[in-house]
Design an enzyme around this catalytic site. Structure first.
Site, PDB file in Angstrom:
ATOM      1  N   GLU A 149      37.765  41.619  46.035  1.00  0.00           N
ATOM      2  CA  GLU A 149      37.872  40.491  45.118  1.00  0.00           C
ATOM      3  C   GLU A 149      39.169  40.532  44.309  1.00  0.00           C
ATOM      4  O   GLU A 149      39.374  41.449  43.518  1.00  0.00           O
ATOM      5  CB  GLU A 149      36.689  40.478  44.143  1.00  0.00           C
ATOM      6  CG  GLU A 149      36.738  39.343  43.147  1.00  0.00           C
ATOM      7  CD  GLU A 149      35.585  39.365  42.160  1.00  0.00           C
ATOM      8  OE1 GLU A 149      35.493  38.427  41.348  1.00  0.00           O
ATOM      9  OE2 GLU A 149      34.780  40.325  42.191  1.00  0.00           O
ATOM     10  N   GLU A 243      28.190  33.613  39.429  1.00  0.00           N
ATOM     11  CA  GLU A 243      28.492  34.731  38.522  1.00  0.00           C
ATOM     12  C   GLU A 243      29.200  34.133  37.317  1.00  0.00           C
ATOM     13  O   GLU A 243      30.382  33.803  37.388  1.00  0.00           O
ATOM     14  CB  GLU A 243      29.386  35.774  39.200  1.00  0.00           C
ATOM     15  CG  GLU A 243      29.726  36.940  38.290  1.00  0.00           C
ATOM     16  CD  GLU A 243      30.766  37.865  38.889  1.00  0.00           C
ATOM     17  OE1 GLU A 243      30.554  39.085  38.862  1.00  0.00           O
ATOM     18  OE2 GLU A 243      31.802  37.365  39.371  1.00  0.00           O
TER      19      GLU A 243
END
Length: 266
Positions: A149, A243
């Site tokens: 990420e 998220e």
């Protein structure tokens, strides 16, 4: 068909089964798990097996640790690799697809004093390639994927853009390592987020969503139709894992997200 997951800490309930009831009622298709350090994710296996037997869909786990695979300290870096191997094995055992991690989080930023990290850019790359290769080989053996990420420049100094992540993954040369994109970080780092998705399409394996202000989708200024359209254009088949932080009543905010994303996707 858009598939949407919600990270477990955002859902009400003490058990995954209760969280799943709330998730499905709101229109979610899965729960994204969180993997803390100390091999605690491995210790959750009995709980995860029970949830799986009860029909809870848990495709991915997002790392939630104090140190990561790009740590400056050798021992901390080694521990992070051990933790990620364990998380990959556990998510494989419950039929999931992979685990997501950044290179680091909150360790160093070139945008804040002292501005120059204690390790060279070349050494950063060596460290990350070694960790990604080891984890990629482990993921391949387990039949799952490691998702790298990119974070924004204030939270990490090594991997900020999809292009940087794709460059590392290409150097690793394993199909079991892919990019885990996050719309919030992309809003900061990418001049044109949809174009960045299109350019990195072959490398993208997972997607997390929150708005430009880290709140729930729809609470900021991100161009969701364009961003989601780019994902559709590259043929993305994975989940969108929510998220985010929440504005307003938490239960109402979480419940409204799937409908908002599906409207934005057209």
């Amino acid at each position: 068909m858009l598939k949407i997951a919600c990270q477990e800490q955002l859902l009400p309930g003490e058990t995954l089964q209760t969280k799943w009831e709330h998730a499905t009622a709101a229109g979610y298709d899965a729960i994204e798990l969180r993997g803390k350090g100390g091999l605690s994710f491995r210790d959750r296996l009995p709980e995860l097996r029970r949830a799986l037997a009860d029909g809870v869909v848990m495709p991915t786990v997002c790392v939630d640790m104090p140190h990561f695979i790009g740590a400056f300290d050798d021992d901390l870096r080694r521990d992070a690799v051990v933790q990620m191997k364990s998380q990959l094995s556990v998510i494989a055992e419950i039929g999931g697809t992979g685990a997501q991690t950044p290179a680091s989080y909150g360790m160093f930023s070139r945008r804040l004093p002292p501005f120059e990290p204690p390790r060279s850019a070349g050494r950063d790359r060596e460290v990350l390639l070694a960790a990604l290769t080891e984890l990629g080989e482990h993921a391949r053996a387990e039949g799952v994927t490691l998702f790298l990420e990119p974070l924004n420049r204030y939270e990490d100094h090594m991997v900020n853009t999809l292009r940087q992540a794709a460059d590392l993954i290409a150097a690793v040369g394993l199909d079991s390592v892919r990019i885990g994109i996050d719309s919030y970080h992309m809003n900061i780092e990418e001049a044109d987020p949809p174009a960045a998705v299109l350019a990195a399409g072959p490398w993208i394996g997972h997607a997390q969503v929150s708005d430009s202000n880290r709140l729930q989708p729809g609470a900021g200024h991100l161009d969701w139709p364009a961003w989601l359209g780019a994902l559709e254009a590259i043929g993305y088949q994975g989940h969108l894992a929510v998220e985010c932080r929440l504005a307003g009543d938490p239960g109402e905010a979480v419940a409204a997200i799937p409908a908002f994303l599906r409207r934005a996707a057209g």
